[in-house]
Design an enzyme around this catalytic site. Sequence first.
Site, PDB file in Angstrom:
ATOM      1  N   THR A 215       2.300 124.786 -97.049  1.00 41.45           N
ATOM      2  CA  THR A 215       2.071 124.357 -98.430  1.00 41.45           C
ATOM      3  C   THR A 215       1.559 122.920 -98.462  1.00 41.45           C
ATOM      4  OG1 THR A 215       3.786 125.868 -99.212  1.00 41.45           O
ATOM      5  CG2 THR A 215       3.133 124.083-100.691  1.00 41.45           C
ATOM      6  N   ASP A 216       2.170 122.052 -97.671  1.00 41.11           N
ATOM      7  CA  ASP A 216       1.681 120.676 -97.548  1.00 41.11           C
ATOM      8  C   ASP A 216       0.248 120.649 -97.026  1.00 41.11           C
ATOM      9  OD1 ASP A 216       3.576 118.956 -98.530  1.00 41.11           O
ATOM     10  OD2 ASP A 216       4.606 118.668 -96.633  1.00 41.11           O
ATOM     11  N   LEU A 217      -0.012 121.431 -95.988  1.00 41.69           N
ATOM     12  CA  LEU A 217      -1.334 121.411 -95.364  1.00 41.69           C
ATOM     13  C   LEU A 217      -2.405 121.977 -96.302  1.00 41.69           C
ATOM     14  CD1 LEU A 217      -0.282 122.494 -91.768  1.00 41.69           C
ATOM     15  CD2 LEU A 217      -0.948 120.205 -92.526  1.00 41.69           C
ATOM     16  N   GLY A 220      -3.157 119.352 -98.722  1.00 46.24           N
ATOM     17  CA  GLY A 220      -4.020 118.349 -98.102  1.00 46.24           C
ATOM     18  C   GLY A 220      -5.467 118.775 -98.067  1.00 46.24           C
TER      19      GLY A 220
END
Length: 446
Positions: A215-217, A220
């Site tokens: 989810t973070d990636l 990003g």
Amino acid sequence: MSGVTAFAKVFSGFFRFYSSPSIHRIQQEFTKYNKTRLLSYTQPGKKNVKPLEGITILDLTRVLAGPFASMILGDLGAEVIKVERPGSGDDTRAWGPPFVGFESAYFLSVNRNKKSIAVNMKHPEGKKVILQLATICDVLMENYIPGKLGEMGLGYEDVRNVAPHLVYCSITGYGQTGPASHRAGYDSIACAVSGLMHITGPEDGDPVRPGVAMTDLATGLYTHGAIMAGLLQRQKTGKGLHIDCNLLSSQVACLTHIAANYLNGGKEARRWGTAHESIVPYQAFQTQDSYIIVAAGNDHQFVKVCKILNLTNLAEDPKYKTNKLRVQNRKELLKKLSERFSEKRTEEWLGIFEGTGVPYGPINSIQQVFADPQVIHNDLIMEMHHPSAGKIAVPGPAVRFSDFKTDDPKPPPQIGEHTVEILKNNLGYTDDLIHELLKAGTVTQN
């Protein structure tokens, strides 16, 4: 010479004349300067010109989504000024073991091609440094809870008043407004709330968090693309804008066909392990010693799989003639395929499937990944020499370009490694003023 460095040289006399430069005056000068450059910054005749050379990113983000995005922008040639807290710096510097020297491997993985300036943004003079940097940068990135930077006088409206040209990109957990906007955003929480964790894990088993912070990636990647679009928009309009990126929206958008199944057919999703809800066979099979994954994406490929396994009777069986029928008769078919795959070792099956046109592959360990000939061929191992950690290696850029290379990276910085350099070269601060800021603890230099 970058566009910002050129600007600093043009106005260095102005900065030295005033011990505390006027934001309004700086903005007036930059506005005139910026009209001539905006996004375009041509370097005719220079080899290996990267698309974002001349663009400067003021990066206030921490942890993963923001640093991952700014690292990609740095790979593409942008000058990235990473703002960190004096002393501890980015949270991920402490996320270990493993550590390489004094740096965590986590931090090293997403912070190459950046300069670090350590600034106490809560101090009035520290806030002034950030605002002055904003006037000479193209992009500001931040990942604070909505309203937090506004309380410090560094919110979008505050910065726009002195730097209307700036692309101001916010990354949050849930967005700038709405009932959950006040909550802190972490990958595992957004992964759960967005439904990704609900559909990840073994069939009839517990929900599972993906092995990396997807989810973070994903956020990003969305952020990096949004900033590129923001720069193009500025090229068209001559003014900056605010970008709202958040973990929840990024992951919900990435649900794609799973979301569409529910939105259009009312069908609730479930966990399928390595299998695919709508395609059979499309999953991992256990062999004598490990696993192989096989994906028959159409009827022709299914026939090929049956021939490879010497199970041509399955290809001729009316129950398996189409993918729709194979999905309906999934358990019976998979039992027969699984029995056949269990008769040989993975390496044997890999040799048998090679060259058949059927998508297949092993489930590699991380050690096996970086020994894979294609991974090596794609230059996915990027090595650098770090000033304290020595030789380090991290995953390299996923995309290659015909006209420029993203090799020769700069190692991730130490906390405040470039503080004096940035204050002097980018802002034109005098040695005396820098000394005063260092003495007061407003900034620190490694």
